[in-house]
Design a protein around this motif. Structure first.
Motif, PDB file in Angstrom:
ATOM      1  N   GLY A 114      37.565  44.271  84.706  1.00 28.09           N
ATOM      2  CA  GLY A 114      36.654  44.697  85.754  1.00 28.09           C
ATOM      3  C   GLY A 114      35.553  45.577  85.196  1.00 28.09           C
ATOM      4  O   GLY A 114      35.524  45.883  84.005  1.00 28.09           O
ATOM      5  N   PRO A 115      34.634  46.021  86.062  1.00 28.96           N
ATOM      6  CA  PRO A 115      33.519  46.863  85.605  1.00 28.96           C
ATOM      7  C   PRO A 115      33.961  48.160  84.913  1.00 28.96           C
ATOM      8  O   PRO A 115      33.361  48.558  83.919  1.00 28.96           O
ATOM      9  N   LYS A 116      35.015  48.818  85.439  1.00 27.63           N
ATOM     10  CA  LYS A 116      35.445  50.075  84.810  1.00 27.63           C
ATOM     11  C   LYS A 116      35.950  49.836  83.402  1.00 27.63           C
ATOM     12  O   LYS A 116      35.643  50.595  82.476  1.00 27.63           O
ATOM     13  N   LEU A 117      36.737  48.771  83.210  1.00 35.63           N
ATOM     14  CA  LEU A 117      37.227  48.456  81.878  1.00 35.63           C
ATOM     15  C   LEU A 117      36.079  48.033  80.974  1.00 35.63           C
ATOM     16  O   LEU A 117      36.028  48.400  79.798  1.00 35.63           O
ATOM     17  N   GLY A 118      35.124  47.287  81.536  1.00 30.69           N
ATOM     18  CA  GLY A 118      33.955  46.894  80.758  1.00 30.69           C
ATOM     19  C   GLY A 118      33.164  48.105  80.290  1.00 30.69           C
ATOM     20  O   GLY A 118      32.665  48.145  79.166  1.00 30.69           O
ATOM     21  N   LEU A 119      33.066  49.115  81.160  1.00 31.64           N
ATOM     22  CA  LEU A 119      32.384  50.361  80.812  1.00 31.64           C
ATOM     23  C   LEU A 119      33.086  51.035  79.633  1.00 31.64           C
ATOM     24  O   LEU A 119      32.446  51.506  78.693  1.00 31.64           O
ATOM     25  N   GLY A 120      34.427  51.075  79.681  1.00 35.64           N
ATOM     26  CA  GLY A 120      35.184  51.695  78.601  1.00 35.64           C
ATOM     27  C   GLY A 120      35.049  50.941  77.296  1.00 35.64           C
ATOM     28  O   GLY A 120      34.910  51.542  76.223  1.00 35.64           O
ATOM     29  N   ILE A 121      35.069  49.607  77.371  1.00 37.08           N
ATOM     30  CA  ILE A 121      34.956  48.791  76.162  1.00 37.08           C
ATOM     31  C   ILE A 121      33.621  49.024  75.473  1.00 37.08           C
ATOM     32  O   ILE A 121      33.555  49.243  74.263  1.00 37.08           O
ATOM     33  N   LEU A 122      32.525  49.011  76.247  1.00 35.43           N
ATOM     34  CA  LEU A 122      31.198  49.144  75.662  1.00 35.43           C
ATOM     35  C   LEU A 122      30.813  50.604  75.410  1.00 35.43           C
ATOM     36  O   LEU A 122      29.720  50.877  74.920  1.00 35.43           O
ATOM     37  N   SER A 123      31.707  51.532  75.753  1.00 34.09           N
ATOM     38  CA  SER A 123      31.528  52.929  75.354  1.00 34.09           C
ATOM     39  C   SER A 123      32.254  53.192  74.047  1.00 34.09           C
ATOM     40  O   SER A 123      31.852  54.026  73.245  1.00 34.09           O
ATOM     41  N   GLY A 124      33.359  52.470  73.839  1.00 34.91           N
ATOM     42  CA  GLY A 124      34.205  52.707  72.670  1.00 34.91           C
ATOM     43  C   GLY A 124      33.686  52.111  71.388  1.00 34.91           C
ATOM     44  O   GLY A 124      34.147  52.484  70.308  1.00 34.91           O
ATOM     45  N   MET A 125      32.755  51.151  71.486  1.00 37.49           N
ATOM     46  CA  MET A 125      32.189  50.561  70.269  1.00 37.49           C
ATOM     47  C   MET A 125      30.814  49.994  70.582  1.00 37.49           C
ATOM     48  O   MET A 125      30.476  49.767  71.747  1.00 37.49           O
ATOM     49  N   THR A 126      30.026  49.777  69.547  1.00 35.68           N
ATOM     50  CA  THR A 126      28.706  49.184  69.747  1.00 35.68           C
ATOM     51  C   THR A 126      28.854  47.701  70.038  1.00 35.68           C
ATOM     52  O   THR A 126      29.919  47.096  69.824  1.00 35.68           O
ATOM     53  N   ALA A 127      27.786  47.097  70.510  1.00 32.81           N
ATOM     54  CA  ALA A 127      27.813  45.667  70.805  1.00 32.81           C
ATOM     55  C   ALA A 127      28.112  44.857  69.556  1.00 32.81           C
ATOM     56  O   ALA A 127      28.882  43.895  69.593  1.00 32.81           O
ATOM     57  N   THR A 128      27.514  45.239  68.429  1.00 35.25           N
ATOM     58  CA  THR A 128      27.760  44.516  67.190  1.00 35.25           C
ATOM     59  C   THR A 128      29.235  44.581  66.813  1.00 35.25           C
ATOM     60  O   THR A 128      29.834  43.579  66.403  1.00 35.25           O
ATOM     61  N   GLN A 129      29.837  45.762  66.959  1.00 32.10           N
ATOM     62  CA  GLN A 129      31.258  45.910  66.645  1.00 32.10           C
ATOM     63  C   GLN A 129      32.117  45.051  67.563  1.00 32.10           C
ATOM     64  O   GLN A 129      33.065  44.395  67.118  1.00 32.10           O
ATOM     65  N   PHE A 130      31.770  45.029  68.854  1.00 36.47           N
ATOM     66  CA  PHE A 130      32.553  44.247  69.804  1.00 36.47           C
ATOM     67  C   PHE A 130      32.455  42.753  69.506  1.00 36.47           C
ATOM     68  O   PHE A 130      33.459  42.041  69.463  1.00 36.47           O
ATOM     69  N   VAL A 131      31.226  42.277  69.290  1.00 31.24           N
ATOM     70  CA  VAL A 131      31.037  40.853  68.987  1.00 31.24           C
ATOM     71  C   VAL A 131      31.767  40.485  67.698  1.00 31.24           C
ATOM     72  O   VAL A 131      32.399  39.432  67.604  1.00 31.24           O
ATOM     73  N   ALA A 132      31.709  41.376  66.694  1.00 30.81           N
ATOM     74  CA  ALA A 132      32.392  41.112  65.424  1.00 30.81           C
ATOM     75  C   ALA A 132      33.901  41.031  65.625  1.00 30.81           C
ATOM     76  O   ALA A 132      34.574  40.180  65.031  1.00 30.81           O
ATOM     77  N   CYS A 133      34.440  41.912  66.476  1.00 31.53           N
ATOM     78  CA  CYS A 133      35.881  41.884  66.759  1.00 31.53           C
ATOM     79  C   CYS A 133      36.284  40.551  67.397  1.00 31.53           C
ATOM     80  O   CYS A 133      37.318  39.970  67.055  1.00 31.53           O
ATOM     81  N   VAL A 134      35.458  40.087  68.319  1.00 29.64           N
ATOM     82  CA  VAL A 134      35.749  38.813  68.990  1.00 29.64           C
ATOM     83  C   VAL A 134      35.673  37.662  67.990  1.00 29.64           C
ATOM     84  O   VAL A 134      36.553  36.800  67.943  1.00 29.64           O
ATOM     85  N   GLU A 135      34.631  37.663  67.163  1.00 32.76           N
ATOM     86  CA  GLU A 135      34.453  36.575  66.196  1.00 32.76           C
ATOM     87  C   GLU A 135      35.578  36.558  65.163  1.00 32.76           C
ATOM     88  O   GLU A 135      36.019  35.486  64.734  1.00 32.76           O
ATOM     89  N   ARG A 136      36.041  37.751  64.741  1.00 33.84           N
ATOM     90  CA  ARG A 136      37.111  37.837  63.743  1.00 33.84           C
ATOM     91  C   ARG A 136      38.500  37.773  64.365  1.00 33.84           C
ATOM     92  O   ARG A 136      39.489  37.804  63.648  1.00 33.84           O
ATOM     93  N   GLU A 137      38.534  37.732  65.706  1.00 36.40           N
ATOM     94  CA  GLU A 137      39.807  37.769  66.432  1.00 36.40           C
ATOM     95  C   GLU A 137      40.604  39.023  66.044  1.00 36.40           C
ATOM     96  O   GLU A 137      41.816  38.984  65.815  1.00 36.40           O
ATOM     97  N   ASP A 138      39.878  40.135  66.002  1.00 37.09           N
ATOM     98  CA  ASP A 138      40.449  41.416  65.572  1.00 37.09           C
ATOM     99  C   ASP A 138      41.130  42.104  66.757  1.00 37.09           C
ATOM    100  O   ASP A 138      40.599  43.044  67.348  1.00 37.09           O
TER     101      ASP A 138
END
Length: 205
Positions: A82-106
């Motif tokens: 949901g939006p609250k979890l999305g807020l936490g995710i994009l506060s905890g790391m930069t967009a590049t870090q998040f996309v890299a985690c998804v691409e690497r299945e980290d």
């Protein structure tokens, strides 16, 4: 649908701000990676918003660019996010870090984010891997290490800064004991609440 606000920043209490537009004050929640880039209190800001209507509340989530908002909207499309979890995710790391985690299945890095368990992390990877192709060409958010320190014209006491930092981490979904502990660990004399939050988030990922 409220998609964009242009007005004067009246208050900044991470991760929430108050912006006045034509005499109306809008409360907006922002990922901390966007919050760091806001101008000082009393100055004009332009914020792109995502409007959420629930039975018990109407909520605005804000971003500095359309691209940032687009990524948030992709994140909250994932099952169980949901939006609250999305807020936490994009506060905890930069967009590049998040996309890299998804691409690497980290999965191991994603589960360090507040509210993200193993199953949620796995869903994010499975559901977003194809949708995020091409997003890693450039960072959507300013990395924490490059973010300029902000000065809102006030010099809060260290105690107030620590309390505000802990309060912001709680709002992002971190547990009280975890928030208090990490703020104490990164705290240095003279640090603002935003600097404390930035360093705390960096240390947890």
């Amino acid at each position: 649908m409220i998609g964009r606000l242009r007005g004067i920043l009246l208050e900044k209490q991470p991760p929430e701000l108050l912006i006045e537009v034509n005499g109306i004050g809008y409360e907006v929640q922002m990922p901390m990676s966007c919050f760091y880039e806001l101008p000082n209190v009393g100055e004009e800001a332009i914020i792109y918003t995502h409007f959420v209507v629930r039975e018990d509340a109407q909520l605005l989530y804000g971003f500095n660019t359309v691209k940032e908002r687009a990524l948030f909207r992709e994140v909250i499309k994932a099952n169980g996010v949901g939006p609250k979890l999305g807020l936490g995710i994009l506060s905890g790391m930069t967009a590049t870090q998040f996309v890299a985690c998804v691409e690497r299945e980290d999965i191991s890095t994603l589960v360090k984010l507040p509210g993200v368990g193993k199953k949620t992390a796995e869903r994010l990877v499975v559901e977003m891997k194809d949708r995020l192709k091409g997003w890693s060409a450039g960072d959507l958010f300013t990395p924490f290490t490059d973010a300029a320190p902000l000065d809102n014209g006030l010099t809060p006491s260290q105690g107030n800064a620590e309390e505000e930092a802990v309060s912001a981490l709680l709002a992002l979904g971190y547990k009280p004991t975890q928030a208090s502990k990490v703020v104490s660990q990164v705290q240095k004399p003279g640090m603002s609440s935003e600097e404390l939050i930035r360093e705390a988030l960096k240390s947890m990922v």
